[in-house]
Design a protein around this motif. Structure first.
Motif, PDB file in Angstrom:
ATOM      1  N   SER A  69       0.817  -1.206   0.000  1.00  0.00           N
ATOM      2  CA  SER A  69       0.000   0.000   0.000  1.00  0.00           C
ATOM      3  C   SER A  69       0.856   1.263   0.000  1.00  0.00           C
ATOM      4  N   ALA A  70       2.154   1.087   0.177  1.00  0.00           N
ATOM      5  CA  ALA A  70       3.055   2.229   0.128  1.00  0.00           C
ATOM      6  C   ALA A  70       2.907   3.031  -1.158  1.00  0.00           C
ATOM      7  N   SER A  71       2.272   2.440  -2.183  1.00  0.00           N
ATOM      8  CA  SER A  71       2.084   3.216  -3.410  1.00  0.00           C
ATOM      9  C   SER A  71       0.962   4.243  -3.282  1.00  0.00           C
ATOM     10  N   GLU A  90      20.813  14.411  -3.469  1.00  0.00           N
ATOM     11  CA  GLU A  90      20.921  12.969  -3.728  1.00  0.00           C
ATOM     12  C   GLU A  90      19.771  12.205  -3.064  1.00  0.00           C
ATOM     13  N   LEU A  91      19.354  12.688  -1.907  1.00  0.00           N
ATOM     14  CA  LEU A  91      18.204  12.073  -1.245  1.00  0.00           C
ATOM     15  C   LEU A  91      16.962  12.230  -2.120  1.00  0.00           C
ATOM     16  N   VAL A  92      16.819  13.417  -2.711  1.00  0.00           N
ATOM     17  CA  VAL A  92      15.680  13.677  -3.593  1.00  0.00           C
ATOM     18  C   VAL A  92      15.704  12.711  -4.782  1.00  0.00           C
ATOM     19  N   SER A  93      16.886  12.532  -5.381  1.00  0.00           N
ATOM     20  CA  SER A  93      16.995  11.583  -6.513  1.00  0.00           C
ATOM     21  C   SER A  93      16.672  10.159  -6.073  1.00  0.00           C
ATOM     22  N   PHE A  94      17.130   9.806  -4.856  1.00  0.00           N
ATOM     23  CA  PHE A  94      16.849   8.474  -4.326  1.00  0.00           C
ATOM     24  C   PHE A  94      15.329   8.264  -4.185  1.00  0.00           C
ATOM     25  N   TYR A  95      14.658   9.252  -3.610  1.00  0.00           N
ATOM     26  CA  TYR A  95      13.198   9.147  -3.471  1.00  0.00           C
ATOM     27  C   TYR A  95      12.525   9.017  -4.828  1.00  0.00           C
ATOM     28  N   GLU A  96      13.050   9.785  -5.799  1.00  0.00           N
ATOM     29  CA  GLU A  96      12.468   9.740  -7.139  1.00  0.00           C
ATOM     30  C   GLU A  96      12.584   8.330  -7.719  1.00  0.00           C
ATOM     31  N   SER A  97      13.708   7.654  -7.394  1.00  0.00           N
ATOM     32  CA  SER A  97      13.917   6.306  -7.930  1.00  0.00           C
ATOM     33  C   SER A  97      13.040   5.272  -7.224  1.00  0.00           C
ATOM     34  N   GLN A  98      12.577   5.588  -6.012  1.00  0.00           N
ATOM     35  CA  GLN A  98      11.825   4.621  -5.206  1.00  0.00           C
ATOM     36  C   GLN A  98      10.314   4.729  -5.364  1.00  0.00           C
ATOM     37  N   PHE A  99       9.825   5.935  -5.638  1.00  0.00           N
ATOM     38  CA  PHE A  99       8.376   6.146  -5.658  1.00  0.00           C
ATOM     39  C   PHE A  99       7.940   6.750  -6.989  1.00  0.00           C
ATOM     40  N   VAL A 100       7.042   6.052  -7.678  1.00  0.00           N
ATOM     41  CA  VAL A 100       6.588   6.566  -8.978  1.00  0.00           C
ATOM     42  C   VAL A 100       5.820   7.874  -8.844  1.00  0.00           C
ATOM     43  N   ASP A 101       5.178   8.066  -7.659  1.00  0.00           N
ATOM     44  CA  ASP A 101       4.382   9.279  -7.493  1.00  0.00           C
ATOM     45  C   ASP A 101       5.210  10.453  -6.964  1.00  0.00           C
ATOM     46  N   PHE A 102       6.537  10.264  -6.894  1.00  0.00           N
ATOM     47  CA  PHE A 102       7.383  11.330  -6.350  1.00  0.00           C
ATOM     48  C   PHE A 102       7.563  12.441  -7.387  1.00  0.00           C
ATOM     49  N   ASN A 103       7.263  13.682  -6.970  1.00  0.00           N
ATOM     50  CA  ASN A 103       7.352  14.827  -7.876  1.00  0.00           C
ATOM     51  C   ASN A 103       8.605  15.630  -7.510  1.00  0.00           C
ATOM     52  N   THR A 138       8.521  13.699   1.881  1.00  0.00           N
ATOM     53  CA  THR A 138       7.243  12.996   2.075  1.00  0.00           C
ATOM     54  C   THR A 138       6.120  13.701   1.322  1.00  0.00           C
ATOM     55  N   VAL A 139       6.049  15.031   1.496  1.00  0.00           N
ATOM     56  CA  VAL A 139       4.947  15.785   0.893  1.00  0.00           C
ATOM     57  C   VAL A 139       5.103  15.887  -0.627  1.00  0.00           C
ATOM     58  N   ALA A 140       6.329  15.656  -1.125  1.00  0.00           N
ATOM     59  CA  ALA A 140       6.550  15.709  -2.578  1.00  0.00           C
ATOM     60  C   ALA A 140       5.965  14.489  -3.291  1.00  0.00           C
ATOM     61  N   ARG A 141       5.493  13.523  -2.514  1.00  0.00           N
ATOM     62  CA  ARG A 141       4.825  12.379  -3.149  1.00  0.00           C
ATOM     63  C   ARG A 141       3.361  12.717  -3.394  1.00  0.00           C
ATOM     64  N   GLU A 142       2.868  12.400  -4.572  1.00  0.00           N
ATOM     65  CA  GLU A 142       1.480  12.712  -4.884  1.00  0.00           C
ATOM     66  C   GLU A 142       0.566  11.554  -4.511  1.00  0.00           C
ATOM     67  N   ALA A 143       0.805  11.000  -3.345  1.00  0.00           N
ATOM     68  CA  ALA A 143      -0.008   9.900  -2.837  1.00  0.00           C
ATOM     69  C   ALA A 143      -1.303  10.460  -2.265  1.00  0.00           C
ATOM     70  N   PRO A 144      -2.402   9.708  -2.387  1.00  0.00           N
ATOM     71  CA  PRO A 144      -3.672  10.223  -1.858  1.00  0.00           C
ATOM     72  C   PRO A 144      -3.719  10.342  -0.331  1.00  0.00           C
TER      73      PRO A 144
END
Lengths: 229, 125
Positions: A69-71, A90-103, A138-144
């Motif tokens: 459900s992490a998606s 680099e942390l931002v790039s890492f998050y981008e690689s881990q979460f498709v909804d990361f903006n 965390t907030v940069a993810r467009e998760a519902p």
């Protein structure tokens, strides 16, 4: 919508959470409040799918919650377990690689809003700035659903204010719901639509903040004290 | 943290009073554009849903007018603003009288007290 039906969580023989029913509606901001050890962080982990209830069920938009459900859920822990040699960028790039909804653009905007230097190494950040970085990714993810565990804990008033303002500025309340556990109630109250009191593992009450003020003529902190007395 | 809200009234009502106060003393003039919901939410540190309610209720009170695609503006209806000023006066008198009555003061003690207060202020000036 996240729905919990009669959930109980046991750790060995201790009951951390007992028989809780809960519904998280879209577009609203919920505060989960209660003393230390009341079970609020456990409840948040259960809602996020990081923990599995011993009894009862949790669904997200009708589907059972699992670790996958992490998606649909962005969860921010109160621990700091970032790789210390990473730069913020680099942390931002890492998050981008881990979460498709990361903006990524949004992450950069939030970091700028919070006045964070993107080239700083994480290990050189102050506690306050690390708190800001955690919020940003965390907030940069467009998760519902965004679930934040004690986002203001141990931070000074200026940092708390900037984090609250960052949440207001960047969370998209037309599409996202927010659940925050906190004991910094005074700082968070103006941000909340509804509050849920967790006391000794049970849900003691749930009210709209406006109703508490209107009917009880109390702010949330006063109400919590009265209800848990 | 942003604004100090009183504990015993809903935040949206306190923000309506705050904006109405700014309109009455012409810090916000007839026809002025109010900040966007998001801007005002960030400025006050308050949930955007609450700010939306503030603007909606002020529109129902005909103090502000929202124009599609342009934002929310202070009404240019001077009669309404004059009426609002009178309403605010009544509201604050009610708060005052309630607090004073709760403390056990009579209405005549309150009016005497106000006259004395005014006289003292005159002496100082």
């Amino acid at each position: 919508m996240i729905e919990a039906h009669q959930i109980t969580k046991r750790f060995l023989t201790t009951k951390a959470i007992e028989g809780i029913d809960l519904r998280i509606d879209p577009g609203k901001i919920y505060g989960i409040i209660g003393e230390n050890g009341s079970g609020k962080s456990t409840l948040l982990k259960l809602l996020s799918g990081l923990l599995h209830p011993s009894k009862g069920s949790i669904t997200i938009n009708g589907e059972p919650v699992t670790r996958q459900s992490a998606s649909t859920i962005a969860y921010m822990t109160d621990f700091d377990r970032f790789y210390p040699y990473f730069k913020v960028s680099e942390l931002v790039s890492f998050y981008e690689s881990q979460f498709v909804d990361f903006n990524k653009n949004k992450a950069e905007d939030i970091l700028d809003f919070l006045a964070i230097d993107h080239e700083q190494k994480l290990k050189h950040l102050s506690k306050g700035n690390l708190g800001r970085v955690k919020l940003a990714v965390t907030v940069a993810r467009e998760a519902p659903f965004l679930l934040l565990d004690e986002p203001l804990s141990g931070l000074d008033p200026m940092v708390r204010e900037s984090i609250v303002k960052g949440i207001i500025q960047f969370v998209d309340f037309d599409r996202q719901s927010l659940v925050i556990t906190t004991h910094e109630i005074r700082d968070i109250e103006p941000l909340l639509d509804e509050v849920i009191i967790i006391h000794e593992g049970k849900k003691l009450d749930q009210q709209r903040v406006d109703d508490i003020r209107m009917k009880e003529q109390l702010d949330v902190e006063g109400w919590l004290k009265r209800r848990t007395r | 943290m942003g604004i100090d809200f009183q504990p015993d009234r809903p935040i949206y009502q306190q923000l309506i009073d705050r904006l109405a106060g700014e309109i009455i003393r012409e810090k916000r003039k007839p026809g002025d554009k109010l900040p966007s919901v998001r801007e005002y939410a960030v400025e006050t540190g308050v949930n955007a849903n609450t700010i939306q309610r503030v603007y909606r209720e002020m529109e129902q009170m005909e103090i502000v007018q929202s124009k599609r695609g342009q934002g929310t503006f202070v009404t240019e209806n001077r009669d309404r603003l004059h009426e609002l000023r009178e309403q605010m006066k009544q509201t604050y008198i009610e708060y005052f009288v309630k607090d004073m009555s709760d403390l056990g003061f009579t209405i005549s003690e309150m009016t005497e007290g106000l006259a004395e207060h005014e006289a003292k202020k005159g002496e100082k000036e």
